[in-house]
Write a protein that holds these residues in place. Structure first.
Motif, PDB file in Angstrom:
ATOM      1  N   ARG A 229      68.010  53.406  37.709  1.00 30.41           N
ATOM      2  CA  ARG A 229      67.346  52.433  36.833  1.00 30.41           C
ATOM      3  C   ARG A 229      66.264  51.666  37.590  1.00 30.41           C
ATOM      4  O   ARG A 229      65.178  51.424  37.064  1.00 30.41           O
ATOM      5  CB  ARG A 229      68.374  51.442  36.261  1.00 30.41           C
ATOM      6  CG  ARG A 229      69.405  52.051  35.337  1.00 30.41           C
ATOM      7  CD  ARG A 229      68.775  52.743  34.135  1.00 30.41           C
ATOM      8  NE  ARG A 229      69.757  53.093  33.131  1.00 30.41           N
ATOM      9  CZ  ARG A 229      70.582  54.136  33.189  1.00 30.41           C
ATOM     10  NH1 ARG A 229      70.540  54.950  34.231  1.00 30.41           N
ATOM     11  NH2 ARG A 229      71.426  54.379  32.210  1.00 30.41           N
ATOM     12  N   THR A 234      60.631  49.225  35.415  1.00 32.14           N
ATOM     13  CA  THR A 234      60.231  48.449  34.242  1.00 32.14           C
ATOM     14  C   THR A 234      61.090  47.187  34.227  1.00 32.14           C
ATOM     15  O   THR A 234      62.182  47.174  34.805  1.00 32.14           O
ATOM     16  CB  THR A 234      60.437  49.233  32.940  1.00 32.14           C
ATOM     17  OG1 THR A 234      61.849  49.408  32.721  1.00 32.14           O
ATOM     18  CG2 THR A 234      59.761  50.594  32.990  1.00 32.14           C
ATOM     19  N   ASP A 236      62.990  45.923  31.965  1.00 31.66           N
ATOM     20  CA  ASP A 236      64.323  46.179  31.415  1.00 31.66           C
ATOM     21  C   ASP A 236      65.176  46.993  32.384  1.00 31.66           C
ATOM     22  O   ASP A 236      66.352  46.699  32.594  1.00 31.66           O
ATOM     23  CB  ASP A 236      64.211  46.925  30.084  1.00 31.66           C
ATOM     24  CG  ASP A 236      63.708  46.028  28.954  1.00 31.66           C
ATOM     25  OD1 ASP A 236      63.788  44.788  29.116  1.00 31.66           O
ATOM     26  OD2 ASP A 236      63.236  46.567  27.940  1.00 31.66           O
ATOM     27  N   SER A 237      64.582  48.030  32.992  1.00 31.11           N
ATOM     28  CA  SER A 237      65.375  48.899  33.870  1.00 31.11           C
ATOM     29  C   SER A 237      65.814  48.162  35.133  1.00 31.11           C
ATOM     30  O   SER A 237      66.925  48.365  35.625  1.00 31.11           O
ATOM     31  CB  SER A 237      64.589  50.163  34.233  1.00 31.11           C
ATOM     32  OG  SER A 237      63.498  49.872  35.086  1.00 31.11           O
ATOM     33  N   ARG A 239      66.370  44.928  35.407  1.00 26.13           N
ATOM     34  CA  ARG A 239      67.456  44.014  35.027  1.00 26.13           C
ATOM     35  C   ARG A 239      68.783  44.755  34.896  1.00 26.13           C
ATOM     36  O   ARG A 239      69.827  44.265  35.329  1.00 26.13           O
ATOM     37  CB  ARG A 239      67.096  43.303  33.717  1.00 26.13           C
ATOM     38  CG  ARG A 239      66.124  42.144  33.884  1.00 26.13           C
ATOM     39  CD  ARG A 239      66.061  41.288  32.634  1.00 26.13           C
ATOM     40  NE  ARG A 239      65.420  41.997  31.529  1.00 26.13           N
ATOM     41  CZ  ARG A 239      64.115  41.956  31.281  1.00 26.13           C
ATOM     42  NH1 ARG A 239      63.309  41.251  32.069  1.00 26.13           N
ATOM     43  NH2 ARG A 239      63.604  42.616  30.255  1.00 26.13           N
ATOM     44  N   VAL A 240      68.739  45.955  34.312  1.00 26.98           N
ATOM     45  CA  VAL A 240      69.960  46.766  34.207  1.00 26.98           C
ATOM     46  C   VAL A 240      70.448  47.169  35.597  1.00 26.98           C
ATOM     47  O   VAL A 240      71.644  47.162  35.877  1.00 26.98           O
ATOM     48  CB  VAL A 240      69.707  48.013  33.326  1.00 26.98           C
ATOM     49  CG1 VAL A 240      70.895  48.963  33.382  1.00 26.98           C
ATOM     50  CG2 VAL A 240      69.438  47.603  31.889  1.00 26.98           C
TER      51      VAL A 240
END
Length: 350
Positions: A229, A234, A236-237, A239-240
């Motif tokens: 991730r 990105t 979002d990635s 943060r994941v």
């Protein structure tokens, strides 16, 4: 037995060595009970030879959990640089990208500790690129390709090593094991590569092939997912990725590699965190990684990154970077970061 051992459909072959043994014993009993056999003792010797050949054939074609094929390398076939392609998932019903990249990265990380072998990172491979085109572009001697299959709590890994110049396969190897033994698979695969390519390797170099930062398979799988991730870069990635690293650490509070990954993810501007928030978190994670594993190259590289990005402490950044390179001399990302540091300091010739 021989025909079944070489069946083109793996499902038709012997699935375990015990299954092979039972069939061989059944054949032996049939021979002993058959009427009219002459020179019985000699026949038994012949049957023993057949059994040995059958066992060898079955092992070579898939009955055993460990398969190796190899050939002797000519003097001009020496491999001192090797590209490891992301492994290909077989029969996966869900996204297994993290496992494909994770297996390749684990092998690369182990081999990067060997001073006589140069291994580019998976990031150097273009998506969908032909392995031998990648080898030509990166100017390496060898190509390692492989597949990975995970089902019902088990993992099967197949790897092939080939010469880049003529695509000649040097050896192939297969492992069938419970998924909980994934660390053993990675260790043995890396050691097999070293044994074939670096026969003069020192014992301390071989010891580096068995590096483990956790024995918790669930934590390790979360770490692999976090790395994949993070690599997407990105908001979002990333943060994941941070969440996955944190969960891995919850499962194994001494997982130094997860702390290193967390430090780098925090330090990234893509995390969406303000600098005054992310840099202290990144530094704390890197310091924890170093406290847990002072010899971990990734921890020193993470600390170097934070000293450079957050503190502008060029001297500390360089010391930590050089220590990371000392521990993993062929890690190209650390070399790249060192080049960036030297550029910022005006030391262009270096």
């Amino acid at each position: 037995v021989l025909r079944r051992g070489v069946a083109s459909d793996p499902a038709l072959r012997y699935q375990t060595a015990d299954e092979l043994r039972r069939e061989i014993e059944s054949i032996g009993r049939s021979l002993d009970a058959a009427p009219g056999l002459i020179r019985r003792r000699r026949t038994r010797v012949g049957a023993t030879i057949v059994v040995a050949l059958a066992a060898l054939a079955a092992i070579a074609f898939g009955a055993a959990s460990y398969l190796t094929r190899s050939r002797s390398m000519a003097p001009d076939d020496s491999i001192r640089s090797l590209v490891v392609l992301p492994f290909t998932s077989i029969g996966a019903t869900a996204d297994q990208t993290y496992l494909e990249l994770g297996m390749a990265d684990a092998i690369i990380t182990r081999l990067a500790a060997l001073p006589n072998l140069s291994v580019p990172p998976t990031a150097a491979i273009h998506a969908g690129e032909d392995p031998f085109e990648a080898a030509r572009r990166l100017n390496v001697d060898g190509v390692l390709t492989g597949s990975i299959q995970r089902a019902d709590g088990r993992i099967r890994v197949v790897a092939q090593l080939s010469l880049a110049k003529d695509r000649t396969q040097i050896w192939a190897q297969r492992f069938d094991a419970p998924f909980t033994d994934i660390f053993d698979v990675q260790d043995n695969l890396a050691e097999r590569i070293a044994a074939n390519l670096l026969r003069d390797g020192a014992a301390r170099d071989r010891a580096a092939l068995h590096r483990r930062e956790t024995t918790n398979v669930d934590a390790y799988e979360l770490y692999l997912k976090g790395r994949e991730r993070w690599g997407r870069m990105t908001p979002d990635s990333v943060r994941v990725a941070i969440q996955m690293y944190q969960e891995a650490i919850r499962l194994d509070p001494e997982f130094s590699l997860a702390f290193s990954g967390l430090a780098v993810a925090y330090a990234s501007a893509t995390s969406g965190l303000a600098p005054k928030t992310r840099y202290p978190l990144a530094k704390a994670a890197a310091d924890r990684a170093l406290a847990l594993a002072p010899e971990l190259a990734e921890a020193h590289a993470a600390r170097s990154l934070i000293a450079y990005k957050a503190d502008w402490d060029w001297d500390l950044a360089e010391r930590e970077n050089l220590r990371a390179l000392e521990l993993a001399p062929n890690d190209s990302e650390t070399v790249r970061m060192y080049a960036e540091l030297l550029t910022l300091r005006g030391r262009f010739d270096q």
